[in-house]
Scaffold this motif. Sequence first.
Motif, PDB file in Angstrom:
ATOM      1  N   THR A  71      64.663  50.859  20.524  1.00 25.45           N
ATOM      2  CA  THR A  71      63.960  51.969  20.183  1.00 25.45           C
ATOM      3  C   THR A  71      64.793  53.123  19.905  1.00 25.45           C
ATOM      4  O   THR A  71      65.794  53.389  20.480  1.00 25.45           O
ATOM      5  CB  THR A  71      62.724  52.059  21.173  1.00 25.45           C
ATOM      6  OG1 THR A  71      63.428  52.303  22.635  1.00 25.45           O
ATOM      7  CG2 THR A  71      61.907  50.944  21.127  1.00 25.45           C
ATOM      8  N   ASP A  72      64.139  53.890  19.020  1.00 28.75           N
ATOM      9  CA  ASP A  72      64.848  55.321  18.797  1.00 28.75           C
ATOM     10  C   ASP A  72      66.221  55.078  18.403  1.00 28.75           C
ATOM     11  O   ASP A  72      67.324  56.043  19.125  1.00 28.75           O
ATOM     12  CB  ASP A  72      64.587  56.269  20.071  1.00 28.75           C
ATOM     13  CG  ASP A  72      63.217  56.560  20.299  1.00 28.75           C
ATOM     14  OD1 ASP A  72      62.270  56.718  19.064  1.00 28.75           O
ATOM     15  OD2 ASP A  72      62.453  56.663  21.273  1.00 28.75           O
ATOM     16  N   THR A  73      66.676  54.170  17.753  1.00 32.05           N
ATOM     17  CA  THR A  73      68.051  53.939  17.566  1.00 32.05           C
ATOM     18  C   THR A  73      68.317  53.696  16.125  1.00 32.05           C
ATOM     19  O   THR A  73      67.865  52.468  15.535  1.00 32.05           O
ATOM     20  CB  THR A  73      68.862  52.697  18.118  1.00 32.05           C
ATOM     21  OG1 THR A  73      68.414  53.009  19.694  1.00 32.05           O
ATOM     22  CG2 THR A  73      70.140  52.562  18.077  1.00 32.05           C
ATOM     23  N   ILE A  74      68.685  54.688  15.196  1.00 37.84           N
ATOM     24  CA  ILE A  74      69.186  54.425  13.734  1.00 37.84           C
ATOM     25  C   ILE A  74      70.108  53.449  13.648  1.00 37.84           C
ATOM     26  O   ILE A  74      70.989  53.241  14.660  1.00 37.84           O
ATOM     27  CB  ILE A  74      69.692  55.936  13.303  1.00 37.84           C
ATOM     28  CG1 ILE A  74      68.753  56.852  13.266  1.00 37.84           C
ATOM     29  CG2 ILE A  74      70.192  55.691  11.898  1.00 37.84           C
ATOM     30  CD1 ILE A  74      69.410  58.370  12.807  1.00 37.84           C
ATOM     31  N   GLY A  75      69.951  52.675  12.514  1.00 39.70           N
ATOM     32  CA  GLY A  75      70.829  51.565  12.192  1.00 39.70           C
ATOM     33  C   GLY A  75      70.689  50.142  13.155  1.00 39.70           C
ATOM     34  O   GLY A  75      71.520  49.206  13.129  1.00 39.70           O
ATOM     35  N   SER A  76      69.504  50.132  13.830  1.00 43.34           N
ATOM     36  CA  SER A  76      69.521  48.844  14.844  1.00 43.34           C
ATOM     37  C   SER A  76      68.906  47.707  13.873  1.00 43.34           C
ATOM     38  O   SER A  76      68.889  46.414  14.590  1.00 43.34           O
ATOM     39  CB  SER A  76      68.550  49.440  16.047  1.00 43.34           C
ATOM     40  OG  SER A  76      67.299  49.828  15.373  1.00 43.34           O
ATOM     41  N   ASP A  77      68.803  47.973  12.846  1.00 40.37           N
ATOM     42  CA  ASP A  77      68.133  46.907  11.985  1.00 40.37           C
ATOM     43  C   ASP A  77      69.385  46.189  10.768  1.00 40.37           C
ATOM     44  O   ASP A  77      69.047  45.526  10.112  1.00 40.37           O
ATOM     45  CB  ASP A  77      66.991  47.191  10.993  1.00 40.37           C
ATOM     46  CG  ASP A  77      67.166  48.488  10.322  1.00 40.37           C
ATOM     47  OD1 ASP A  77      68.398  49.180  10.493  1.00 40.37           O
ATOM     48  OD2 ASP A  77      66.566  48.824   9.326  1.00 40.37           O
TER      49      ASP A  77
ATOM     50  N   PHE B  30      70.232  59.260  16.214  1.00 38.59           N
ATOM     51  CA  PHE B  30      71.589  59.211  15.855  1.00 38.59           C
ATOM     52  C   PHE B  30      72.580  58.805  16.941  1.00 38.59           C
ATOM     53  O   PHE B  30      73.498  58.154  16.804  1.00 38.59           O
ATOM     54  CB  PHE B  30      71.775  60.367  15.009  1.00 38.59           C
ATOM     55  CG  PHE B  30      73.387  60.672  14.526  1.00 38.59           C
ATOM     56  CD1 PHE B  30      73.604  59.605  13.756  1.00 38.59           C
ATOM     57  CD2 PHE B  30      74.059  61.580  15.014  1.00 38.59           C
ATOM     58  CE1 PHE B  30      74.984  59.564  13.291  1.00 38.59           C
ATOM     59  CE2 PHE B  30      75.488  61.460  14.277  1.00 38.59           C
ATOM     60  CZ  PHE B  30      75.819  60.756  13.447  1.00 38.59           C
ATOM     61  N   VAL B  31      72.188  59.690  17.981  1.00 38.66           N
ATOM     62  CA  VAL B  31      73.192  59.601  19.217  1.00 38.66           C
ATOM     63  C   VAL B  31      73.002  58.205  19.732  1.00 38.66           C
ATOM     64  O   VAL B  31      74.311  57.501  20.141  1.00 38.66           O
ATOM     65  CB  VAL B  31      72.864  60.588  20.403  1.00 38.66           C
ATOM     66  CG1 VAL B  31      73.920  60.460  21.374  1.00 38.66           C
ATOM     67  CG2 VAL B  31      73.383  62.039  19.893  1.00 38.66           C
ATOM     68  N   LYS B  32      72.034  57.603  19.670  1.00 42.36           N
ATOM     69  CA  LYS B  32      71.782  56.414  20.371  1.00 42.36           C
ATOM     70  C   LYS B  32      72.376  55.188  19.461  1.00 42.36           C
ATOM     71  O   LYS B  32      72.955  54.203  20.037  1.00 42.36           O
ATOM     72  CB  LYS B  32      70.101  55.984  20.693  1.00 42.36           C
ATOM     73  CG  LYS B  32      69.713  56.455  21.929  1.00 42.36           C
ATOM     74  CD  LYS B  32      68.441  55.767  22.236  1.00 42.36           C
ATOM     75  CE  LYS B  32      68.629  54.285  22.692  1.00 42.36           C
ATOM     76  NZ  LYS B  32      67.428  53.394  22.854  1.00 42.36           N
ATOM     77  N   PHE B  33      72.475  55.473  18.084  1.00 43.25           N
ATOM     78  CA  PHE B  33      73.287  54.736  17.263  1.00 43.25           C
ATOM     79  C   PHE B  33      74.531  54.588  17.582  1.00 43.25           C
ATOM     80  O   PHE B  33      75.343  53.667  17.623  1.00 43.25           O
ATOM     81  CB  PHE B  33      72.904  54.997  15.722  1.00 43.25           C
ATOM     82  CG  PHE B  33      74.182  54.573  14.903  1.00 43.25           C
ATOM     83  CD1 PHE B  33      74.264  53.529  14.387  1.00 43.25           C
ATOM     84  CD2 PHE B  33      74.949  55.706  14.411  1.00 43.25           C
ATOM     85  CE1 PHE B  33      75.299  53.021  13.450  1.00 43.25           C
ATOM     86  CE2 PHE B  33      76.078  55.179  13.438  1.00 43.25           C
ATOM     87  CZ  PHE B  33      75.956  54.120  12.909  1.00 43.25           C
ATOM     88  N   LEU B  34      75.291  55.899  17.698  1.00 45.42           N
ATOM     89  CA  LEU B  34      76.574  56.078  18.061  1.00 45.42           C
ATOM     90  C   LEU B  34      77.057  54.994  19.376  1.00 45.42           C
ATOM     91  O   LEU B  34      77.954  54.312  19.584  1.00 45.42           O
ATOM     92  CB  LEU B  34      77.059  57.375  18.424  1.00 45.42           C
ATOM     93  CG  LEU B  34      76.950  58.455  17.032  1.00 45.42           C
ATOM     94  CD1 LEU B  34      77.238  59.724  17.471  1.00 45.42           C
ATOM     95  CD2 LEU B  34      77.784  57.993  16.028  1.00 45.42           C
TER      96      LEU B  34
ATOM     97  N   GLN C 269      70.217  53.230  28.793  1.00 52.51           N
ATOM     98  CA  GLN C 269      69.423  52.513  27.642  1.00 52.51           C
ATOM     99  C   GLN C 269      70.381  51.600  26.770  1.00 52.51           C
ATOM    100  O   GLN C 269      69.823  50.615  26.273  1.00 52.51           O
ATOM    101  CB  GLN C 269      68.734  53.672  26.923  1.00 52.51           C
ATOM    102  CG  GLN C 269      67.647  54.075  27.823  1.00 52.51           C
ATOM    103  CD  GLN C 269      67.007  55.495  27.099  1.00 52.51           C
ATOM    104  OE1 GLN C 269      67.149  55.707  25.873  1.00 52.51           O
ATOM    105  NE2 GLN C 269      66.430  56.501  27.855  1.00 52.51           N
ATOM    106  N   ALA C 270      71.537  52.230  26.171  1.00 58.08           N
ATOM    107  CA  ALA C 270      72.373  51.393  25.298  1.00 58.08           C
ATOM    108  C   ALA C 270      72.631  50.071  25.741  1.00 58.08           C
ATOM    109  O   ALA C 270      72.785  49.251  25.156  1.00 58.08           O
ATOM    110  CB  ALA C 270      73.355  52.271  25.308  1.00 58.08           C
TER     111      ALA C 270
END
Length: 429
Positions: A271-277, A319-323, A405-406
């Motif tokens: 959740t709340d993660t850009i690029g997770s798909d 965005f930070v969660k994506f990183l 979370q990551a």
Amino acid sequence: MNRVCLTLPTNRACSATITALHAEAVHAARHFGADVQLLILDSADDRTRGEHTRTVAALPPHQGVTVHHYDEAAQRDFLRRAVRRAGLPEPDRLLRLMLPPAVSYGACTNRAFLLAAALGCDSVHRRDSDSTYQLHAGQPVFPVHHELPWLGRPAAGAAAAVTRTDLEPALAHRPVSLAGASFIGELSVDIAEIRRLDEAVYHDVVGLWAPGDWPEDRRRALVEESFTGAGTTPFTGDHSTLTLVDPMRVDMCNVAFDRAVYERVPLPPATDTIGSDYFLLHLVHDAGLPGILHNRHIENFHTPERRTDTGFPAYQRRFVKFLLSMLYFHDVYDRMAARGSGLLDERQHVRTEAVTALLRESTGLDRTENIWRLDRVDTAYRKLGGRYAAFAGQLWREREALLDQAERDIEDFAHLTTCWPALIRAARA
């Protein structure tokens, strides 16, 4: 007749996109004889969903096109029945991973995959609500034109239909597993303001999605390429390549997968993660499965809620969660590339258990690299000042939670992947 799922997951107002998507479905039915299941997965608020319902009701019927408009209640009901039928442990956890209370780019597409299985589809073709079709000579440029003919068929048969072939002859017997293109227009990630404010900070921040051990020149090259898609040049004529498709050349708003891919491995449900798909793009490439890369790029735009007082910190957090997710995904991608065709069974289909093993092995990675990423983001955003500095303060307070979370996200992905074949069987039943 080839039955396909053309899908639009959305949580925002997009009546114009729904109408345009229906036109693409009609094009697929009329020109390719496809049986198109047009699937709208609607997580918007009640008022917006009502507008979508009226838009769907106004769509002209067309032979070969069936429209399904599911709100979250209908999606949840379907998922509960599938989870129950699958008889898997921790059913509540599975339901949460499939339909979480927060934004999840992977989970919404996973729901489309399951529903496509239930509808008996052979492929899934995904579009996004913050994009639109280009026009050429007054006509919309539909990606489905390149997606439909060859998915699931041996690559050797597609060679005569594409502009060029860049595929080793030894791979020609493998099925075409992906067809896709990118986008033109605005950056796929809404961070252009950072570049306008301070280009050095932009390079520092965007470079954080590279592996931690990359040299500076390689990191800088990645930054220049990141999130730019196909640039800004509009479509002037078709060009397609049969190849192992580079994941950097395809966007998830403009992609189609054969069922032999998405019925074996899902997308990360973070959740709340850009690029997770984007995981399946890497899997198809690394396993050596052929694809068709074309140039019917979709036009990308940004919706204004990402820049509001509430939308800005939420989007930056994604965005930070994506990183942070890249610590785990780079590890998995490297080992998938090393395994190569070892990820496939004798039928040239992805082995679910092979992918699951790699995911589980990545869950215990040392967090030092992610602590470094958070430190770099903190320094960069405080340098920008204003609401970026305010967000850095929020980030500082959430550091440990974000690190947890990551790690939990990759554990959840491994769990869902283990359960996925049973869920698919239950959906098809």
